[in-house]
Design an enzyme around this catalytic site. Structure first.
Site, PDB file in Angstrom:
ATOM      1  N   SER A 103       0.827  -1.191   0.000  1.00  0.00           N
ATOM      2  CA  SER A 103       0.000   0.000   0.000  1.00  0.00           C
ATOM      3  C   SER A 103       0.874   1.258   0.000  1.00  0.00           C
ATOM      4  O   SER A 103       1.705   1.421  -0.894  1.00  0.00           O
ATOM      5  CB  SER A 103      -0.963  -0.047   1.191  1.00  0.00           C
ATOM      6  OG  SER A 103      -2.002   0.890   1.047  1.00  0.00           O
ATOM      7  N   ASP A 234      -8.584  -6.240  -4.650  1.00  0.00           N
ATOM      8  CA  ASP A 234      -8.182  -5.074  -3.857  1.00  0.00           C
ATOM      9  C   ASP A 234      -9.151  -3.917  -4.123  1.00  0.00           C
ATOM     10  O   ASP A 234      -9.214  -3.414  -5.245  1.00  0.00           O
ATOM     11  CB  ASP A 234      -6.754  -4.681  -4.237  1.00  0.00           C
ATOM     12  CG  ASP A 234      -6.193  -3.562  -3.378  1.00  0.00           C
ATOM     13  OD1 ASP A 234      -6.959  -2.888  -2.665  1.00  0.00           O
ATOM     14  OD2 ASP A 234      -4.960  -3.363  -3.432  1.00  0.00           O
ATOM     15  N   HIS A 262      -7.006  -6.280  -0.221  1.00  0.00           N
ATOM     16  CA  HIS A 262      -6.045  -5.365   0.395  1.00  0.00           C
ATOM     17  C   HIS A 262      -5.838  -5.743   1.861  1.00  0.00           C
ATOM     18  O   HIS A 262      -5.909  -4.912   2.761  1.00  0.00           O
ATOM     19  CB  HIS A 262      -6.560  -3.928   0.280  1.00  0.00           C
ATOM     20  CG  HIS A 262      -5.520  -2.873   0.439  1.00  0.00           C
ATOM     21  ND1 HIS A 262      -4.841  -2.320  -0.619  1.00  0.00           N
ATOM     22  CD2 HIS A 262      -5.038  -2.252   1.545  1.00  0.00           C
ATOM     23  CE1 HIS A 262      -4.004  -1.395  -0.181  1.00  0.00           C
ATOM     24  NE2 HIS A 262      -4.097  -1.338   1.143  1.00  0.00           N
TER      25      HIS A 262
END
Length: 288
Positions: A103, A234, A262
Protein backbone atom coordinates in the site's frame (compact mmCIF):
# COMPACT_ATOMS: atom_id res chain seq x y z
CA UNK A 1 15.91 -7.72 18.90
CA UNK A 2 13.86 -4.57 19.40
CA UNK A 3 15.38 -1.10 19.40
CA UNK A 4 14.63 2.54 18.69
CA UNK A 5 16.06 4.32 15.67
CA UNK A 6 16.62 8.09 15.65
CA UNK A 7 15.64 9.32 12.18
CA UNK A 8 15.41 13.08 12.83
CA UNK A 9 15.79 15.42 15.81
CA UNK A 10 13.22 14.27 18.36
CA UNK A 11 11.88 11.50 16.11
CA UNK A 12 12.38 7.86 17.11
CA UNK A 13 11.06 4.78 15.38
CA UNK A 14 10.49 1.39 16.97
CA UNK A 15 12.07 -1.40 14.95
CA UNK A 16 12.54 -5.14 15.30
CA UNK A 17 15.35 -7.26 13.90
CA UNK A 18 14.24 -10.88 13.50
CA UNK A 19 17.08 -13.36 12.87
CA UNK A 20 16.87 -15.90 10.10
CA UNK A 21 16.06 -19.47 11.06
CA UNK A 22 17.62 -20.88 7.90
CA UNK A 23 21.10 -22.39 7.58
CA UNK A 24 22.29 -20.02 4.81
CA UNK A 25 20.31 -16.78 4.97
CA UNK A 26 20.45 -14.38 2.04
CA UNK A 27 20.62 -10.61 2.40
CA UNK A 28 18.23 -9.03 4.94
CA UNK A 29 14.62 -8.24 4.09
CA UNK A 30 12.94 -4.97 5.13
CA UNK A 31 9.14 -4.80 5.45
CA UNK A 32 7.49 -1.41 4.84
CA UNK A 33 3.85 -1.20 5.93
CA UNK A 34 0.99 0.96 4.68
CA UNK A 35 -0.52 4.20 5.96
CA UNK A 36 -1.62 4.26 9.57
CA UNK A 37 -0.25 0.77 10.20
CA UNK A 38 2.52 -0.26 12.55
CA UNK A 39 5.08 -2.95 11.90
CA UNK A 40 3.20 -5.51 13.98
CA UNK A 41 0.44 -5.51 11.35
CA UNK A 42 2.66 -7.89 9.36
CA UNK A 43 1.32 -11.34 10.27
CA UNK A 44 3.65 -13.47 12.36
CA UNK A 45 2.99 -16.44 10.07
CA UNK A 46 4.28 -14.48 7.08
CA UNK A 47 7.38 -13.36 8.96
CA UNK A 48 8.13 -16.93 10.00
CA UNK A 49 8.10 -18.06 6.37
CA UNK A 50 10.28 -15.16 5.24
CA UNK A 51 12.70 -15.70 8.13
CA UNK A 52 13.47 -19.18 6.85
CA UNK A 53 15.54 -17.42 4.18
CA UNK A 54 16.21 -13.90 5.46
CA UNK A 55 16.93 -11.82 8.49
CA UNK A 56 13.69 -9.77 8.63
CA UNK A 57 13.41 -6.16 9.78
CA UNK A 58 10.10 -4.44 10.45
CA UNK A 59 9.38 -1.06 12.02
CA UNK A 60 6.68 1.38 13.06
CA UNK A 61 6.17 4.45 10.87
CA UNK A 62 6.03 7.82 12.60
CA UNK A 63 2.79 8.24 14.58
CA UNK A 64 2.14 4.48 14.64
CA UNK A 65 2.88 1.84 17.24
CA UNK A 66 5.67 2.82 19.61
CA UNK A 67 7.29 5.39 17.31
CA UNK A 68 7.19 9.12 17.98
CA UNK A 69 3.73 10.64 17.69
CA UNK A 70 4.58 14.16 16.70
CA UNK A 71 2.70 15.18 13.57
CA UNK A 72 0.69 17.92 15.28
CA UNK A 73 3.89 19.59 16.55
CA UNK A 74 6.21 18.69 13.65
CA UNK A 75 4.31 17.98 10.42
CA UNK A 76 6.12 15.82 7.89
CA UNK A 77 5.61 14.56 4.37
CA UNK A 78 5.54 11.20 2.65
CA UNK A 79 9.09 11.69 1.38
CA UNK A 80 10.23 11.85 5.01
CA UNK A 81 8.75 8.39 5.54
CA UNK A 82 10.77 7.08 2.59
CA UNK A 83 13.92 8.52 4.16
CA UNK A 84 12.96 6.83 7.43
CA UNK A 85 13.12 3.41 5.74
CA UNK A 86 16.69 4.07 4.65
CA UNK A 87 17.55 5.30 8.15
CA UNK A 88 16.29 2.00 9.58
CA UNK A 89 18.67 0.10 7.28
CA UNK A 90 21.50 2.40 8.39
CA UNK A 91 20.72 1.83 12.06
CA UNK A 92 20.97 -1.94 11.63
CA UNK A 93 24.14 -1.56 9.51
CA UNK A 94 22.49 -3.15 6.48
CA UNK A 95 24.14 -1.88 3.30
CA UNK A 96 21.63 -3.58 1.01
CA UNK A 97 18.33 -5.40 1.54
CA UNK A 98 15.40 -6.94 -0.23
CA UNK A 99 12.55 -4.49 0.40
CA UNK A 100 8.83 -5.31 0.45
CA UNK A 101 6.22 -2.55 0.45
CA UNK A 102 2.43 -2.81 0.89
CA UNK A 103 0.00 0.00 0.00
CA UNK A 104 1.61 3.31 1.03
CA UNK A 105 4.70 1.23 1.74
CA UNK A 106 4.77 0.43 -1.96
CA UNK A 107 4.95 4.14 -2.77
CA UNK A 108 7.80 4.54 -0.29
CA UNK A 109 9.69 1.65 -1.89
CA UNK A 110 9.27 3.27 -5.31
CA UNK A 111 10.91 6.41 -3.92
CA UNK A 112 13.71 4.24 -2.55
CA UNK A 113 14.16 2.65 -5.98
CA UNK A 114 14.62 6.11 -7.49
CA UNK A 115 16.76 7.73 -4.80
CA UNK A 116 18.65 4.82 -3.21
CA UNK A 117 18.81 1.97 -5.74
CA UNK A 118 22.15 0.81 -4.37
CA UNK A 119 20.43 -0.08 -1.08
CA UNK A 120 17.93 -2.50 -2.67
CA UNK A 121 18.83 -6.06 -3.66
CA UNK A 122 15.27 -6.42 -4.95
CA UNK A 123 11.87 -4.81 -4.48
CA UNK A 124 8.43 -6.36 -4.10
CA UNK A 125 5.35 -4.12 -4.33
CA UNK A 126 1.75 -5.13 -3.68
CA UNK A 127 -1.62 -3.54 -3.00
CA UNK A 128 -0.26 -0.27 -4.33
CA UNK A 129 -0.14 1.95 -7.40
CA UNK A 130 2.47 3.73 -9.47
CA UNK A 131 3.84 7.14 -8.63
CA UNK A 132 1.96 9.84 -10.52
CA UNK A 133 3.01 10.82 -14.01
CA UNK A 134 1.72 13.08 -16.75
CA UNK A 135 -0.17 11.19 -19.41
CA UNK A 136 -0.93 8.18 -17.23
CA UNK A 137 -4.14 6.31 -18.09
CA UNK A 138 -7.22 6.97 -16.01
CA UNK A 139 -7.39 4.29 -13.31
CA UNK A 140 -10.30 3.34 -11.03
CA UNK A 141 -10.77 5.06 -7.69
CA UNK A 142 -11.11 3.12 -4.42
CA UNK A 143 -14.45 1.46 -3.75
CA UNK A 144 -17.13 3.94 -2.66
CA UNK A 145 -17.93 2.02 0.54
CA UNK A 146 -14.27 2.20 1.49
CA UNK A 147 -14.15 5.93 0.77
CA UNK A 148 -17.18 6.44 3.03
CA UNK A 149 -15.49 4.54 5.86
CA UNK A 150 -12.29 6.55 5.44
CA UNK A 151 -14.41 9.65 5.96
CA UNK A 152 -15.11 8.36 9.49
CA UNK A 153 -11.43 7.86 10.35
CA UNK A 154 -11.24 10.54 13.01
CA UNK A 155 -14.82 10.29 14.31
CA UNK A 156 -14.92 9.93 18.13
CA UNK A 157 -15.20 6.31 19.31
CA UNK A 158 -14.59 4.51 22.57
CA UNK A 159 -12.06 1.64 22.71
CA UNK A 160 -14.59 -1.04 21.79
CA UNK A 161 -16.07 1.10 19.05
CA UNK A 162 -12.61 1.68 17.59
CA UNK A 163 -11.94 -2.05 17.47
CA UNK A 164 -15.27 -2.67 15.73
CA UNK A 165 -14.52 0.10 13.23
CA UNK A 166 -11.09 -1.38 12.45
CA UNK A 167 -12.54 -4.86 11.91
CA UNK A 168 -15.14 -3.41 9.54
CA UNK A 169 -12.33 -1.57 7.74
CA UNK A 170 -10.49 -4.86 7.26
CA UNK A 171 -13.69 -6.52 6.05
CA UNK A 172 -13.99 -3.97 3.25
CA UNK A 173 -10.27 -4.12 2.47
CA UNK A 174 -10.31 -7.91 2.35
CA UNK A 175 -12.84 -7.98 -0.47
CA UNK A 176 -14.96 -10.98 -1.36
CA UNK A 177 -12.37 -13.15 -3.10
CA UNK A 178 -11.23 -14.94 0.06
CA UNK A 179 -13.06 -15.74 3.32
CA UNK A 180 -13.04 -12.99 5.93
CA UNK A 181 -12.71 -14.04 9.57
CA UNK A 182 -13.64 -11.16 11.92
CA UNK A 183 -11.95 -12.93 14.86
CA UNK A 184 -8.64 -13.07 12.96
CA UNK A 185 -8.60 -9.32 12.36
CA UNK A 186 -9.91 -8.43 15.79
CA UNK A 187 -6.98 -10.39 17.25
CA UNK A 188 -4.65 -8.50 14.90
CA UNK A 189 -5.98 -5.13 16.03
CA UNK A 190 -5.87 -6.13 19.68
CA UNK A 191 -2.17 -6.93 19.17
CA UNK A 192 -1.68 -3.57 17.42
CA UNK A 193 -3.37 -1.74 20.31
CA UNK A 194 -1.37 -3.62 22.94
CA UNK A 195 1.85 -2.84 21.07
CA UNK A 196 1.04 0.87 20.76
CA UNK A 197 -0.48 1.27 24.22
CA UNK A 198 -3.32 3.37 22.82
CA UNK A 199 -6.55 2.89 20.89
CA UNK A 200 -6.86 6.22 19.08
CA UNK A 201 -7.05 6.10 15.30
CA UNK A 202 -3.91 7.14 13.40
CA UNK A 203 -4.87 10.19 11.34
CA UNK A 204 -1.46 11.77 10.71
CA UNK A 205 -0.80 9.90 7.47
CA UNK A 206 -4.12 11.07 6.03
CA UNK A 207 -3.06 14.67 6.67
CA UNK A 208 0.63 14.66 5.75
CA UNK A 209 2.13 16.43 2.76
CA UNK A 210 2.07 14.08 -0.24
CA UNK A 211 4.07 16.26 -2.61
CA UNK A 212 7.01 14.54 -4.26
CA UNK A 213 5.03 11.60 -5.63
CA UNK A 214 4.81 12.90 -9.21
CA UNK A 215 7.87 10.93 -10.34
CA UNK A 216 6.27 8.07 -12.22
CA UNK A 217 8.10 8.88 -15.45
CA UNK A 218 11.39 8.12 -13.70
CA UNK A 219 10.35 4.54 -12.88
CA UNK A 220 11.27 3.39 -16.40
CA UNK A 221 14.93 3.85 -15.43
CA UNK A 222 14.76 1.38 -12.52
CA UNK A 223 17.15 -1.56 -12.92
CA UNK A 224 16.71 -3.14 -9.48
CA UNK A 225 14.88 -6.49 -9.90
CA UNK A 226 11.28 -5.69 -9.03
CA UNK A 227 8.16 -7.80 -8.54
CA UNK A 228 4.62 -6.43 -8.60
CA UNK A 229 1.98 -8.65 -7.00
CA UNK A 230 -1.57 -8.11 -8.20
CA UNK A 231 -4.38 -8.54 -5.68
CA UNK A 232 -7.39 -8.83 -7.99
CA UNK A 233 -9.98 -8.15 -5.28
CA UNK A 234 -8.18 -5.07 -3.86
CA UNK A 235 -10.83 -2.33 -3.33
CA UNK A 236 -8.21 0.36 -2.65
CA UNK A 237 -6.00 -0.23 -5.73
CA UNK A 238 -8.24 -2.31 -7.99
CA UNK A 239 -6.99 -3.72 -11.27
CA UNK A 240 -5.48 -2.52 -13.52
CA UNK A 241 -3.36 -0.53 -11.01
CA UNK A 242 -0.84 -3.36 -10.61
CA UNK A 243 -0.52 -3.91 -14.34
CA UNK A 244 0.03 -0.20 -14.89
CA UNK A 245 2.70 -0.16 -12.18
CA UNK A 246 4.52 -3.13 -13.72
CA UNK A 247 4.44 -1.53 -17.19
CA UNK A 248 5.62 1.82 -15.80
CA UNK A 249 8.61 0.12 -14.17
CA UNK A 250 9.46 -1.43 -17.51
CA UNK A 251 11.40 -4.47 -16.34
CA UNK A 252 9.18 -5.58 -13.47
CA UNK A 253 7.61 -9.02 -13.18
CA UNK A 254 3.88 -9.23 -12.48
CA UNK A 255 2.30 -12.15 -10.63
CA UNK A 256 -1.28 -12.55 -9.45
CA UNK A 257 -2.57 -14.06 -6.21
CA UNK A 258 -6.14 -15.19 -6.97
CA UNK A 259 -8.77 -13.85 -4.61
CA UNK A 260 -6.44 -11.57 -2.67
CA UNK A 261 -7.71 -8.19 -1.53
CA UNK A 262 -6.04 -5.37 0.39
CA UNK A 263 -5.45 -7.54 3.45
CA UNK A 264 -3.09 -10.35 4.41
CA UNK A 265 -5.49 -12.91 5.79
CA UNK A 266 -4.44 -16.45 6.67
CA UNK A 267 -5.49 -17.81 3.26
CA UNK A 268 -3.03 -15.63 1.34
CA UNK A 269 -0.02 -15.83 3.68
CA UNK A 270 1.51 -18.86 1.96
CA UNK A 271 1.12 -17.67 -1.67
CA UNK A 272 2.30 -14.19 -0.69
CA UNK A 273 5.40 -15.56 1.03
CA UNK A 274 6.07 -17.85 -1.94
CA UNK A 275 5.87 -14.93 -4.38
CA UNK A 276 8.19 -12.75 -2.27
CA UNK A 277 10.70 -15.56 -1.76
CA UNK A 278 10.70 -16.45 -5.45
CA UNK A 279 11.73 -12.85 -6.10
CA UNK A 280 14.34 -12.63 -3.36
CA UNK A 281 15.91 -16.03 -4.01
CA UNK A 282 16.24 -15.30 -7.73
CA UNK A 283 18.47 -12.38 -6.78
CA UNK A 284 19.94 -13.99 -3.66
CA UNK A 285 23.34 -13.07 -2.29
CA UNK A 286 24.50 -14.71 0.96
CA UNK A 287 24.46 -12.42 3.96
CA UNK A 288 27.83 -11.01 4.93
Amino acid sequence: MERYVDVAPGVRLWAEDIPSTGPQPAEPLLLVMGAGSSGVAWPDALIELLAEHHRVIRYDHRDTGRSSAMFEEEPYGITDLASDAVAVLDAFEVPRAHVVGMSMGGLLVQLMLLDHPERLASATLFCTGALAMQGAPELPEPDTALLRLWGELDDPRDAEGELRWRVEHWRLLNGSGTPFDPAEFRALEERVVEHAGRTEAVVAHARMDTSGLDRGAELATVTVPTLVIEAPEDPAYPPPHSGHLARTLGQARLVRIPGMGHAINHTVVSPLAAAILTQTTQTATPAA
